[in-house]
Scaffold this active site. Sequence first.
Site, PDB file in Angstrom:
ATOM      1  N   GLY A 163      63.893 -39.534  -9.864  1.00 53.74           N
ATOM      2  CA  GLY A 163      63.204 -40.030 -10.780  1.00 53.74           C
ATOM      3  C   GLY A 163      63.578 -38.976 -11.933  1.00 53.74           C
ATOM      4  O   GLY A 163      63.850 -38.159 -12.173  1.00 53.74           O
ATOM      5  N   GLN A 177      62.167 -35.989 -20.562  1.00 51.58           N
ATOM      6  CA  GLN A 177      62.962 -34.716 -19.679  1.00 51.58           C
ATOM      7  C   GLN A 177      64.164 -34.506 -20.564  1.00 51.58           C
ATOM      8  O   GLN A 177      64.849 -33.419 -20.142  1.00 51.58           O
ATOM      9  CB  GLN A 177      62.880 -35.038 -18.551  1.00 51.58           C
ATOM     10  CG  GLN A 177      61.679 -35.007 -17.642  1.00 51.58           C
ATOM     11  CD  GLN A 177      61.597 -35.384 -16.043  1.00 51.58           C
ATOM     12  OE1 GLN A 177      61.617 -36.371 -15.754  1.00 51.58           O
ATOM     13  NE2 GLN A 177      61.925 -34.167 -15.543  1.00 51.58           N
ATOM     14  N   CYS A 186      59.777 -30.711  -9.500  1.00 52.44           N
ATOM     15  CA  CYS A 186      60.089 -31.218 -10.830  1.00 52.44           C
ATOM     16  C   CYS A 186      61.180 -30.655 -11.395  1.00 52.44           C
ATOM     17  O   CYS A 186      61.550 -29.390 -11.478  1.00 52.44           O
ATOM     18  CB  CYS A 186      58.772 -31.044 -11.720  1.00 52.44           C
ATOM     19  SG  CYS A 186      59.065 -31.678 -13.167  1.00 52.44           S
ATOM     20  N   LEU A 187      62.207 -31.555 -12.164  1.00 46.51           N
ATOM     21  CA  LEU A 187      63.404 -30.900 -12.757  1.00 46.51           C
ATOM     22  C   LEU A 187      62.998 -30.179 -13.823  1.00 46.51           C
ATOM     23  O   LEU A 187      63.854 -29.165 -14.098  1.00 46.51           O
ATOM     24  CB  LEU A 187      64.336 -32.246 -12.970  1.00 46.51           C
ATOM     25  CG  LEU A 187      64.794 -32.927 -11.796  1.00 46.51           C
ATOM     26  CD1 LEU A 187      65.584 -34.301 -12.577  1.00 46.51           C
ATOM     27  CD2 LEU A 187      65.243 -32.373 -10.858  1.00 46.51           C
ATOM     28  N   HIS A 190      54.357 -39.528 -10.942  1.00 46.61           N
ATOM     29  CA  HIS A 190      54.906 -38.239 -11.157  1.00 46.61           C
ATOM     30  C   HIS A 190      55.657 -38.641 -12.786  1.00 46.61           C
ATOM     31  O   HIS A 190      55.387 -37.744 -13.667  1.00 46.61           O
ATOM     32  CB  HIS A 190      55.683 -37.606 -10.380  1.00 46.61           C
ATOM     33  CG  HIS A 190      56.282 -36.570 -10.820  1.00 46.61           C
ATOM     34  ND1 HIS A 190      56.391 -35.084 -10.202  1.00 46.61           N
ATOM     35  CD2 HIS A 190      57.444 -36.272 -11.645  1.00 46.61           C
ATOM     36  CE1 HIS A 190      57.017 -34.536 -10.696  1.00 46.61           C
ATOM     37  NE2 HIS A 190      57.787 -34.795 -11.798  1.00 46.61           N
ATOM     38  N   GLU A 191      56.483 -39.543 -13.045  1.00 41.21           N
ATOM     39  CA  GLU A 191      57.259 -39.725 -13.997  1.00 41.21           C
ATOM     40  C   GLU A 191      56.391 -40.463 -15.173  1.00 41.21           C
ATOM     41  O   GLU A 191      56.339 -39.929 -16.171  1.00 41.21           O
ATOM     42  CB  GLU A 191      58.206 -40.771 -13.782  1.00 41.21           C
ATOM     43  CG  GLU A 191      59.202 -40.541 -12.675  1.00 41.21           C
ATOM     44  CD  GLU A 191      60.026 -39.344 -12.871  1.00 41.21           C
ATOM     45  OE1 GLU A 191      60.244 -38.607 -11.869  1.00 41.21           O
ATOM     46  OE2 GLU A 191      59.789 -38.869 -13.902  1.00 41.21           O
ATOM     47  N   HIS A 240      54.770 -37.437 -17.232  1.00 37.72           N
ATOM     48  CA  HIS A 240      55.769 -36.928 -17.774  1.00 37.72           C
ATOM     49  C   HIS A 240      55.540 -37.647 -19.328  1.00 37.72           C
ATOM     50  O   HIS A 240      55.700 -36.953 -20.333  1.00 37.72           O
ATOM     51  CB  HIS A 240      57.229 -37.119 -17.492  1.00 37.72           C
ATOM     52  CG  HIS A 240      57.494 -35.892 -16.442  1.00 37.72           C
ATOM     53  ND1 HIS A 240      57.580 -34.610 -16.929  1.00 37.72           N
ATOM     54  CD2 HIS A 240      58.096 -35.908 -15.319  1.00 37.72           C
ATOM     55  CE1 HIS A 240      58.172 -33.786 -15.845  1.00 37.72           C
ATOM     56  NE2 HIS A 240      58.377 -34.692 -15.034  1.00 37.72           N
TER      57      HIS A 240
END
Length: 152
Positions: free
Chosen positions: A26, A31, A74-75, A116-117, A120
């Site tokens: 995702g 990000q 998480c990226l 989660h997204e 962000h």
Amino acid sequence: MEKVTDETRKLMDDMLETMYAAPGIGLAAIQIGVPLNVIVMDLARDGEPAQVKYFVNPEILEDVEELHPYQEGCLSVPEVFDTIERPERVKLRYLDYNGKEVIEWAEGLYATCIQHEMDHLKGIVFIDYLSRLKRERAVKKVAKAVKLKAAT
Ligand code: K2U
Ligand code: ZN
């Protein structure tokens, strides 16, 4: 962002490329530094056919009491993983790649990933849910990884 334009689609195509390169399942536009309410996702495992999903202006209309734990990464916070509990099902409303309104329930990894997204998009990263001690450890670990990367 009220509707989905060619520019939005170009952004989502770029985001998908970035997500696969990470690799991740995702990615939220913030990000890659674009402050728009746009998310891309592909939950397919390696070797499975892609199941790409595009979300413009996603909203959670309803969620359930039952929580479901998942070990998240998480990226934006490399090398940090920890178990986070989130509502196991959420009712979503969003615009898809062609600007069509979709209303559907998400569950399982889909529910975890979209929450989660969407965090962000609100400037929330999953380590914000951890204890102060765990969060401080995570921040130290990322700082060290960044320094190491800068040195190499
Ligand atoms: O937003 C991101 O940082 C991308 C995450 C999304 C994600 C985090 C936790 C749980 C589900 C999705 C990356 O995809 S982290 C890499 C990953 C890969 C497979 C399964 C879970 C996480
Ligand atoms: Zn993340």
